[in-house]
Scaffold this motif. Structure first.
Motif: not given
Ligand SMILES: *Cc1c(COP(=O)(O)O)cnc(C)c1O
Length: 427
Positions: A189-194, A307-312, A319-330, A332-336
């Protein structure tokens, strides 16, 4: 066409690491597409830097606070000043920050045992908490359960958001703490933003004002505009070998929040009576102050790197989470990777790009505190420091890699190129 300097870098990476021109061009092109996102990250870092600077000045940090102490540590000014600065930076009434807190799990555990009492219940409203917290809650000997402190978890909704209605209906008179985990952990899941945490806390507090709202802030510091205490959290905890230590803190953890709660934690983490009056650290505190000062910048470097890793890797079809254009809460980057070989190639690629132990080939192993075998790239200066460029993944479907950190964006760029080359070679 390559940008100035990139031709030399491409030559170098090809000769030294076997990164082909086409892989390099892919990474360089991905970087160009992220220009606006990177500008936003840098702008936020500047605001955080200004706040941290002002906090240092308001607290009157002086070079004498860097000195170490011995024995009981009575009158250890550095220790006390570090707590003061952390509280100020996090917008909290009070904080405990110490190299004697061994890890993020230890910090969170101290917070839980400090404020909860037999008969209380902890309700985690962000799904099951992080792997290393599960034994703290429900393990055997010495766990919260062993002290008749129960815990429950409210699953997230299908879209990964907090199920506030379900949380409402689960809260009972004995529910003393509402626990929120900001970062992803090993969940998909994506991280939660504040802002999202604030919304959940605000809505639940309306009907449950006496609950303690606690946030596991690991990986979240300096990512959004504010920290959770400024958004309604009563208590937060985290690790100094992640964001807040800025890459310099050699160990440690922190707990920050409401004064009365931090006092309770103090009695537990030291001993009742002596609470926060003792605790020495002979090497001194410079790395902790300097690391906190650097943290907004280092976190920005890490954010750009992941973010670069998500884009590439999205571009390579994963599949990546979050995507490169998402608002991030942490950070970390998940790549499936959906395949153990590709996951392994990725993690080994990250290790190959490490400044330390690059010659070590990672294998999956039974890591203490984790349920499945985990493979990890951890060529770090500080053991296990995940503000440094590191990756790990449990060997279970969907074979996700959890990538985080990066002390410098330059290093992250190189690591993404190497890891991409290795993943492509594994297919
Ligand atoms: C890292 C982390 C922790 C604490 O882990 P340690 O390895 O003990 O520092 C807790 N929760 C989350 C979500 C984390 O990412």
């Amino acid at each position: 066409m390559t940008e100035t300097g990139n031709a030399e870098l491409q030559d170098f990476l090809e000769q030294a690491y076997g990164v082909s021109r086409s892989v390099f061009e892919t990474v360089a092109a991905g970087e160009r597409e992220l220009a606006d996102t990177f500008r936003e990250i840098d702008a936020r870092a500047r605001t955080h830097q200004a706040r941290v600077l002002a906090a240092f000045q308001r607290c009157g940090v002086a070079s004498r606070h860097f000195s170490g102490s011995t024995g009981y540590g009575y009158g250890d000014e550095g220790r006390d000043k570090l707590c003061e600065v952390y509280a100020e930076v996090f917008g909290a009434e009070d904080a405990i920050v110490s190299p004697l807190i061994m890890s993020g799990t230890h910090a969170i555990s101290e917070a839980l045992f400090g404020v909860l009492r037999p008969g209380d219940e902890l309700l985690c409203i962000t799904g099951e908490p992080y792997d290393t917290l599960r034994p703290v809650l429900r393990g055997g000997q010495g766990s919260l359960a062993d002290y008749q402190i129960r815990s429950g978890a409210v699953p997230l909704q299908a879209d990964g958001s907090i199920n506030i209605e379900a949380a409402e209906s689960r809260i009972r008179p004995e529910t003393r703490m509402i626990y929120l985990q900001r970062s992803t952990g090993y969940d998909l899941r994506p991280a939660f933003t504040v802002e999202q945490l604030e919304e959940a806390i605000r809505r639940l507090r309306r009907h449950h004002p006496d609950c303690i709202y606690m946030v596991d802030n690991c990986y979240g510091e300096f990512v959004n505009d504010r920290e959770p205490p400024a958004a309604g959290a009563d208590l937060i905890a985290g690790s100094l070998i992640k964001n807040a230590g800025g890459g310099l803190a050699p160990t440690g953890g922190y707990i920050a929040g409401r004064h009365d709660l931090v006092e309770l934690v103090g009695s537990r983490y030291a001993a009742p009576g002596v609470a926060r009056e003792i605790g020495s650290y002979t090497p001194g505190y410079q790395a902790f102050f300097q690391g906190l000062f650097l943290a907004p910048h280092t976190v920005a470097q890490a954010l750009k790197g992941v973010t670069l890793a998500a884009q590439i890797f999205a571009g390579l079809g994963f599949e990546v989470s979050p995507t490169a254009d998402a608002v991030r809460g942490d950070i970390t980057q998940t790549i499936l990777f959906r395949d153990p070989e590709a996951l392994t190639a990725f993690v080994r690629g990250v290790q190959r790009a490490a400044p330390v132990d690059a010659h070590v080939v990672p294998y999956a192993w039974d890591m203490p505190g984790y349920e499945d075998q985990v493979i990890m790239a951890a060529g770090t200066f500080v053991q296990g420091a995940s503000l440094e460029y590191t990756a790990d993944g449990p060997i279970r479907p969907p074979f996700a890699a959890y990538l985080q950190g990066g002390l410098t964006y330059e290093h992250a760029f190189i690591a993404v190129a190497l890891a991409a080359a290795d993943v492509l070679a594994s297919r």
